[in-house]
Scaffold this motif. Structure first.
Motif, mmCIF file in Angstrom:
data_model
loop_
_atom_site.group_PDB
_atom_site.id
_atom_site.type_symbol
_atom_site.label_atom_id
_atom_site.label_comp_id
_atom_site.label_asym_id
_atom_site.label_seq_id
_atom_site.Cartn_x
_atom_site.Cartn_y
_atom_site.Cartn_z
ATOM 1 N N GLU A 183 0.808 -1.212 0.000
ATOM 2 C CA GLU A 183 0.000 0.000 0.000
ATOM 3 C C GLU A 183 0.847 1.271 0.000
ATOM 4 O O GLU A 183 0.300 2.371 -0.040
ATOM 5 N N GLY A 184 2.171 1.104 0.055
ATOM 6 C CA GLY A 184 3.044 2.252 -0.115
ATOM 7 C C GLY A 184 3.851 2.681 1.089
ATOM 8 O O GLY A 184 4.632 3.641 1.007
ATOM 9 N N ILE A 185 3.700 2.014 2.224
ATOM 10 C CA ILE A 185 4.477 2.374 3.411
ATOM 11 C C ILE A 185 5.904 1.858 3.267
ATOM 12 O O ILE A 185 6.128 0.711 2.876
ATOM 13 N N THR A 186 6.876 2.708 3.568
ATOM 14 C CA THR A 186 8.287 2.326 3.506
ATOM 15 C C THR A 186 8.747 1.867 4.885
ATOM 16 O O THR A 186 8.593 2.587 5.878
ATOM 17 N N PHE A 187 9.293 0.663 4.963
ATOM 18 C CA PHE A 187 9.828 0.119 6.210
ATOM 19 C C PHE A 187 11.350 0.179 6.154
ATOM 20 O O PHE A 187 11.968 -0.382 5.246
ATOM 21 N N MET A 188 11.945 0.859 7.135
ATOM 22 C CA MET A 188 13.398 0.897 7.244
ATOM 23 C C MET A 188 13.800 0.124 8.498
ATOM 24 O O MET A 188 13.828 0.668 9.605
ATOM 25 N N THR A 189 14.075 -1.162 8.333
ATOM 26 C CA THR A 189 14.483 -1.999 9.453
ATOM 27 C C THR A 189 15.986 -1.908 9.653
ATOM 28 O O THR A 189 16.713 -1.344 8.829
#
Length: 491
Positions: free
Chosen positions: A216-222
């Protein structure tokens, strides 16, 4: 109310659990599914009360009463009774971003305030909730949704626990560009590494939802700790707003003699080690295999340590609780609709009793010192019984002379809760903390003392339930959206 006398005709029933002696051989979820016909009967027990306390969440005597996210419980109970699964799913998703999480790990304050629960066992709300969302996934109704209108605003959400995930999900729905920072290698926060796989499956439940959020477009920076790997001062340079959802991750310690012996660990370090090893197919850094284990703390985390120790092949496990054993029934000072402070046997105790022949919990027990060998390794724990006495207007534990004993142990797990958020990032951002060490943010607007920085979840309210964290994340998203655009349609 589909069946007027449903609560009179049908008794409370839950799905069967896998046999304790079988389920401790693996890390799979231990609940079985309930047939649809039986679920309909359970939905029919809902009385559709004129004042449904189940979905009116608030704090009562310091504990949650009813659902903090105000789930429309009577409505979807009725739909389930009538077999209208799609309608039940639509109602459920109006208030809860992640019913597959709460349907598994929430202690169900909604059931504690169920009106039927005054005279009969409460409606099985939690199980129906979980069944609705799993049915929706099976039918293919849960898919990534296109965002209708983008605002061009960028928001950083720090922490990917339930508050952070809920906040990011809501802000994304509002059309903002959301980047979610997580210092661990996998998103999910406490739900990923603090709750064992047999309660909440990481791949089929948590990662399933995160994949949808990514689509859906959320960016995850783990693997990115803000304030260490990512400079804190860059946040407001690169983002229009920041929401702090870092959790209350500072564990409560036990300052007694011998605390530094090897073999004494915080519960979260143990649980994280176990889950990480399971996901990566390696051996855990901390293991209970072949050891006599003592868990100090009687809450959910302590139960999870008991269950994890059994699966790792411990020699024995004891759970120490400083509080007295709860009563079997509500007491006069704990009336409905307060959360019922009654005796419960959770899955970990059930498993320990099946293996060891008795409940592993010992009540009114105080840890006095840890004893070690010449090499510094933990060998045993000295404990004593306590009695609760009134001292200057409050009850305090007092050791009972002559009750001291030595319990052998090569592994002690401290599961005594948390005392607040870690301070490094807060200090860098110059965010003020309250007297309890939590982030000081307005309860209604979620605003901190710094312009454009909001706070939500355990970092703001202190250690609490997953469902409260979702409530807080949704609230912070709503107020952040209002800050960015001047108005909000978010619930």
């Amino acid at each position: 109310m589909g069946k007027v006398k449903g609560f009179m005709e049908f008794r409370r029933a839950l799905p069967s659990d896998r046999d304790p002696l079988e389920r401790i051989k693996d890390w799979n979820e231990f609940h079985e599914e309930m047939p649809e016909g039986d679920l309909q009967k359970q939905g029919a027990r809902c009385m559709d009360c004129g004042t449904p306390y189940c979905h009116t969440g608030f704090l009562l005597s310091g504990m949650a009463s009813g659902c903090p996210i105000h789930n429309l419980i009577p409505e979807w109970n009725d739909y389930i009774y009538k077999g209208f699964w799609r309608e039940a799913y639509d109602r459920l998703m109006k208030t809860n971003n992640f019913p597959e999480f709460t349907g598994r790990v929430c202690p169900a304050p909604c059931e504690g305030s169920c009106v039927l629960g005054i005279i009969e066992p409460a409606v099985t709300i939690k199980n129906i909730e979980c069944s609705i969302i799993e049915h929706a996934f099976a039918e293919g109704w849960v898919t990534p949704k296109a965002i209708a209108c983008l605002t061009g605003k960028r928001v950083a959400v720090i922490g990917s626990g339930p508050a952070g995930l809920a906040c990011a999900d809501q802000l994304n729905k509002a059309g903002h560009g959301v980047t979610l920072f997580e210092r661990d290698d996998r998103a999910g926060g406490l739900m990923m590494y603090g709750i064992p796989n047999m309660k909440l499956d990481k791949k089929t439940v948590i990662e399933r939802r995160i994949d949808i959020m990514k689509a859906e477009g959320i960016t995850f920076m783990t693997s990115t700790e803000v304030g260490t790997d990512y400079p804190a001062e860059k946040l407001l340079e690169e983002f229009d707003a920041v929401v702090l959802c870092t959790g209350a991750t500072k564990p409560r310690d036990l300052a007694v003699e011998g605390r530094n012996h090897s073999g004494v660990h915080f519960a979260m370090d143990f649980l994280r080690s176990s889950t990480k090893a399971l996901l990566e197919g390696t051996e855990p850094v901390l293991s209970a295999a072949g050891k006599e284990v003592i868990v100090i703390g009687g809450g959910d985390t302590g139960t999870d340590c008991v269950a994890t120790s059994l699966r790792q092949g411990c020699k024995s496990v004891i759970q120490l609780e400083i509080m007295p054993k709860p009563s079997l029934e509500r007491q006069p000072d704990n009336p409905w609709p307060e959360w019922p402070k009654t005796f419960k046997v959770d899955y970990g105790q059930e498993e320990a009793e099946a293996v060891q022949g008795s409940d592993p919990r010992r009540y009114c027990m105080m840890t006095k010192k840890f004893l070690g060998s010449d090499s510094g390794a933990l060998a045993s724990v000295e404990v004593s019984q306590v009695e609760w006495v009134m001292d200057e207007g409050r009850f305090v534990p007092r050791p009972v002379s002559g009750t001291e004993e030595i319990l052998p142990a090569q592994l002690v797990l401290l599961a005594m809760g948390f005392v607040g958020p870690e301070e490094n990032l807060l200090q860098q951002l110059q965010v003020i903390q309250d007297a309890r060490g939590n982030i000081k943010a307005d309860e209604n607007t979620c605003k901190t003392n710094k312009q454009g920085i909001f706070a939500a979840g355990d970092a703001r309210r202190g250690q609490s339930l997953v469902v409260w964290a979702i409530n807080e994340g949704r609230a912070a998203a709503r107020e952040c959206d209002r800050y960015l655009t001047g108005a909000t349609f978010l619930p």
